[in-house]
Design a protein around this motif. Structure first.
Motif, PDB file in Angstrom:
ATOM      1  N   GLY A 260     -47.938 -11.031 -12.524  1.00  0.00           N
ATOM      2  CA  GLY A 260     -48.804 -10.037 -13.075  1.00  0.00           C
ATOM      3  C   GLY A 260     -49.099 -10.327 -14.385  1.00  0.00           C
ATOM      4  O   GLY A 260     -48.351 -11.191 -15.190  1.00  0.00           O
ATOM      5  N   THR A 261     -50.041  -9.376 -15.048  1.00  0.00           N
ATOM      6  CA  THR A 261     -50.338  -9.482 -16.401  1.00  0.00           C
ATOM      7  C   THR A 261     -50.068  -7.915 -16.887  1.00  0.00           C
ATOM      8  O   THR A 261     -50.227  -7.148 -16.465  1.00  0.00           O
ATOM      9  CB  THR A 261     -51.751  -9.772 -16.648  1.00  0.00           C
ATOM     10  OG1 THR A 261     -52.031 -10.834 -16.121  1.00  0.00           O
ATOM     11  CG2 THR A 261     -51.982  -9.869 -18.397  1.00  0.00           C
ATOM     12  N   TYR A 262     -49.088  -7.978 -18.162  1.00  0.00           N
ATOM     13  CA  TYR A 262     -48.629  -6.882 -18.425  1.00  0.00           C
ATOM     14  C   TYR A 262     -48.637  -6.640 -20.045  1.00  0.00           C
ATOM     15  O   TYR A 262     -48.823  -7.588 -20.841  1.00  0.00           O
ATOM     16  CB  TYR A 262     -47.129  -6.863 -18.169  1.00  0.00           C
ATOM     17  CG  TYR A 262     -46.875  -6.740 -16.658  1.00  0.00           C
ATOM     18  CD1 TYR A 262     -47.048  -5.838 -15.849  1.00  0.00           C
ATOM     19  CD2 TYR A 262     -46.264  -8.009 -15.977  1.00  0.00           C
ATOM     20  CE1 TYR A 262     -46.946  -5.813 -14.551  1.00  0.00           C
ATOM     21  CE2 TYR A 262     -46.109  -8.300 -14.848  1.00  0.00           C
ATOM     22  CZ  TYR A 262     -46.351  -7.174 -13.797  1.00  0.00           C
ATOM     23  OH  TYR A 262     -46.241  -7.294 -12.593  1.00  0.00           O
ATOM     24  N   ASN A 263     -48.372  -5.558 -20.468  1.00  0.00           N
ATOM     25  CA  ASN A 263     -48.134  -5.233 -21.850  1.00  0.00           C
ATOM     26  C   ASN A 263     -46.738  -4.827 -22.098  1.00  0.00           C
ATOM     27  O   ASN A 263     -46.334  -3.866 -21.444  1.00  0.00           O
ATOM     28  CB  ASN A 263     -49.084  -3.939 -22.318  1.00  0.00           C
ATOM     29  CG  ASN A 263     -50.375  -4.014 -22.226  1.00  0.00           C
ATOM     30  OD1 ASN A 263     -50.973  -5.344 -22.160  1.00  0.00           O
ATOM     31  ND2 ASN A 263     -51.182  -3.309 -21.568  1.00  0.00           N
ATOM     32  N   VAL A 264     -46.118  -5.456 -22.980  1.00  0.00           N
ATOM     33  CA  VAL A 264     -44.742  -5.233 -23.296  1.00  0.00           C
ATOM     34  C   VAL A 264     -44.525  -4.526 -24.553  1.00  0.00           C
ATOM     35  O   VAL A 264     -44.901  -5.153 -25.863  1.00  0.00           O
ATOM     36  CB  VAL A 264     -44.000  -6.515 -23.357  1.00  0.00           C
ATOM     37  CG1 VAL A 264     -42.417  -6.404 -23.773  1.00  0.00           C
ATOM     38  CG2 VAL A 264     -44.086  -7.214 -22.040  1.00  0.00           C
TER      39      VAL A 264
END
Length: 111
Positions: free
Chosen positions: A76-80
């Motif tokens: 998926g696409t995430y904020n780190v």
């Protein structure tokens, strides 16, 4: 062999094949984020930096060489979010993780 024994044997063989096929796909469904965190001015690795995937409530910290890995990340696409005492925190947005692959994410922090 009688009819019941043949049916049991077919069932067991089918179950084993199905388990092997599904078992392999379960492991392939996760990815990994890894990289190195360094000081922007000196290029030195930073130990003990905290990395946190906000959407998964999952993270890790860098080792003595500034290296880290966050394993078993659902594709998926995430904020780190990256934070370290004495340095400005950074949030890297739209980090894409793919099934069975490692996403490399190297970050420089400013003091």
């Amino acid at each position: 062999m009688d009819s019941i024994s043949v049916k049991i044997l077919v069932f067991v063989k089918s179950w084993v094949v199905l388990t092997l096929l599904l078992g392999g796909s379960v492991f392939a469904q996760s990815g990994k984020i890894s990289g190195e965190i360094t000081d922007k001015e000196t290029g030195d690795p930073l130990a003990g930096v905290t990395l946190y995937i906000q959407e998964l409530a999952k993270g890790n910290a860098t080792d003595l060489d500034g290296l880290y890995s966050i394993i078993s990340v659902t594709p998926g696409t995430y904020n780190v979010r990256v934070s370290y005492i004495g340095y400005s925190s950074v949030t890297v947005q739209n980090v894409e993780v793919f099934s069975g692959q490692t996403t490399e994410l190297d970050i420089e922090l400013s003091s």
